[in-house]
Design an enzyme around this catalytic site. Structure first.
Site, PDB file in Angstrom:
ATOM      1  N   THR A 106      15.705 -49.158   8.346  1.00 57.39           N
ATOM      2  CA  THR A 106      17.100 -48.637   7.592  1.00 57.39           C
ATOM      3  C   THR A 106      17.108 -49.370   6.512  1.00 57.39           C
ATOM      4  OG1 THR A 106      17.831 -48.203   9.901  1.00 57.39           O
ATOM      5  CG2 THR A 106      19.404 -48.085   8.367  1.00 57.39           C
ATOM      6  N   GLY A 199      21.741 -51.485  12.714  1.00 59.41           N
ATOM      7  CA  GLY A 199      22.372 -50.789  13.925  1.00 59.41           C
ATOM      8  C   GLY A 199      23.840 -51.206  14.237  1.00 59.41           C
TER       9      GLY A 199
HETATM   10  O1  DON Z   1      22.328 -44.874  12.293  1.00 53.01           O
HETATM   11  C1  DON Z   1      22.435 -45.725  12.836  1.00 53.01           C
HETATM   12  O2  DON Z   1      23.324 -46.437  13.146  1.00 53.01           O
HETATM   13  C2  DON Z   1      21.018 -46.358  13.101  1.00 53.01           C
HETATM   14  N1  DON Z   1      20.151 -45.381  12.984  1.00 53.01           N
HETATM   15  C3  DON Z   1      20.878 -47.422  12.196  1.00 53.01           C
HETATM   16  C4  DON Z   1      19.373 -48.350  12.488  1.00 53.01           C
HETATM   17  C5  DON Z   1      19.294 -49.532  11.801  1.00 53.01           C
HETATM   18  O3  DON Z   1      20.315 -49.950  11.035  1.00 53.01           O
HETATM   19  C6  DON Z   1      18.053 -50.429  11.996  1.00 53.01           C
HETATM   20  N2  DON Z   1      17.796 -51.315  11.186  1.00 53.01           N
HETATM   21  N3  DON Z   1      17.891 -52.468  11.083  1.00 53.01           N
END
Ligand code: DON
Length: 296
Positions: A106, A199
């Site tokens: 992400t 996340g």
């Molecule tokens: O939309 C979300 O909240 C997750 N798919 C984000 C995942 C994420 O940030 C992973 N990164 N470090």
């Protein structure tokens, strides 16, 4: 100030606004950015917003999201429930939710053009290459966000798994995201563009950045570098990058009942701040992962 944030099915906008509404009931500046008082209030705001996230938030096509979550009245009530001297056990906030007994994909871009038009874009694939499907003719990958659903009905536990109904898997339903791309405007003009991966920590990374710039007048570089704080209701623990730097505050917070995990790197925030006096853009890319600020 006005905040332009992401609506459901991301929880980012609602949680961020809920936390800011709670925190505006307190004079954070008086205590100082790294005082136990400010840190305690931020943790307690995070705990409450993330509890509501579990209780209420999911795809609005499937779940009725109550409007009161972003009202000042509701925030005032929540703020009144914060004990200034000790941590609220997360379990006390959710007697109605049964507790069971026991990423690298992400990224975020902050962009602003010469005319002051801003874009805050958080982009998530979840797995490497997402679902491994490229949209024909468009050239981008579709993501695979299935892990953002609550997987096991009823399995809400102290480890941080959530099994509450709003975000359970259902055909055609979109999963609850934590993406929080955010544009802050002051007097109708863009003031701050920010966001982060990470996340569930994303929302708190954005909160920390906004508090740093808006309440504590940090310049973008300092605001992005500053240690970050995370509490997500369960696990009922605080992650604080500044644990070693702000030992006294941490000790006081421990006495108040907050429990800490070992510090770990939180997020990768990218910020553009527009100096309201000169209109100059100042960009700061997070050094925690990668990225850079550039002007054209
Ligand atoms: O939309 C979300 O909240 C997750 N798919 C984000 C995942 C994420 O940030 C992973 N990164 N470090």
């Amino acid at each position: 100030m006005t905040f332009t944030v992401l609506p459901p099915p991301s929880s980012g906008g609602i949680c961020l606004v809920e936390m800011l509404n709670i925190l505006e009931n307190f004079d954070l500046q008086k205590h100082g950015r790294w005082s136990p008082e400010t840190l305690h209030l931020m943790i307690e705001a995070m705990r409450r917003a993330y509890c509501d996230r579990a209780r209420y938030l999911g795809d609005p096509a499937f779940t009725k999201i109550p409007g009161h979550l972003i009202t000042k009245d509701y925030a005032r009530k929540l703020a009144k429930g914060i004990d200034r001297t000790k941590a609220t056990p997360s379990e006390n906030l959710a007697k109605d939710i049964r507790l069971a007994e026991e990423g690298m994909q992400t990224t975020h871009f902050s962009i602003i053009d010469h005319a002051g038009m801003a874009v805050a874009n958080t982009y998530t694939l979840e797995h490497s290459y997402g679902s491994r499907v490229v949209v024909r003719g468009a050239g981008f990958l579709l993501n695979n966000e299935m892990l953002d659903f609550n997987r096991r009905p009823g399995q809400t536990d102290r480890a941080g798994n959530i099994g509450t109904p709003p975000n359970l898997i259902a055909p055609g339903k979109r999963m609850l995201s934590s993406q929080t791309p955010t544009i802050v405007a002051k007097d109708g003009k863009v003031f701050l563009v920010t966001g982060s991966p990470g996340g569930r920590t994303i929302i708190n990374t954005v909160l920390c950045t906004i508090i740093n710039v808006v309440d504590f007048h940090m310049k973008p570089r300092t605001a992005v570098d500053a240690p970050r704080l995370h509490h997500q209701w369960f696990p009922d623990r605080v992650q604080f990058e500044g644990m070693n730097q702000y030992k006294d505050a941490v000790q006081k917070l421990r006495q108040m009942g907050h429990r800490f995990d070992s510090p770990r790197r939180q997020g990768d925030a990218h910020v553009i701040w527009v100096d309201p006096k000169t209109g100059t853009y100042h960009g700061a890319a997070d050094a925690r992962i990668s990225g850079k600020a550039a002007g054209y």
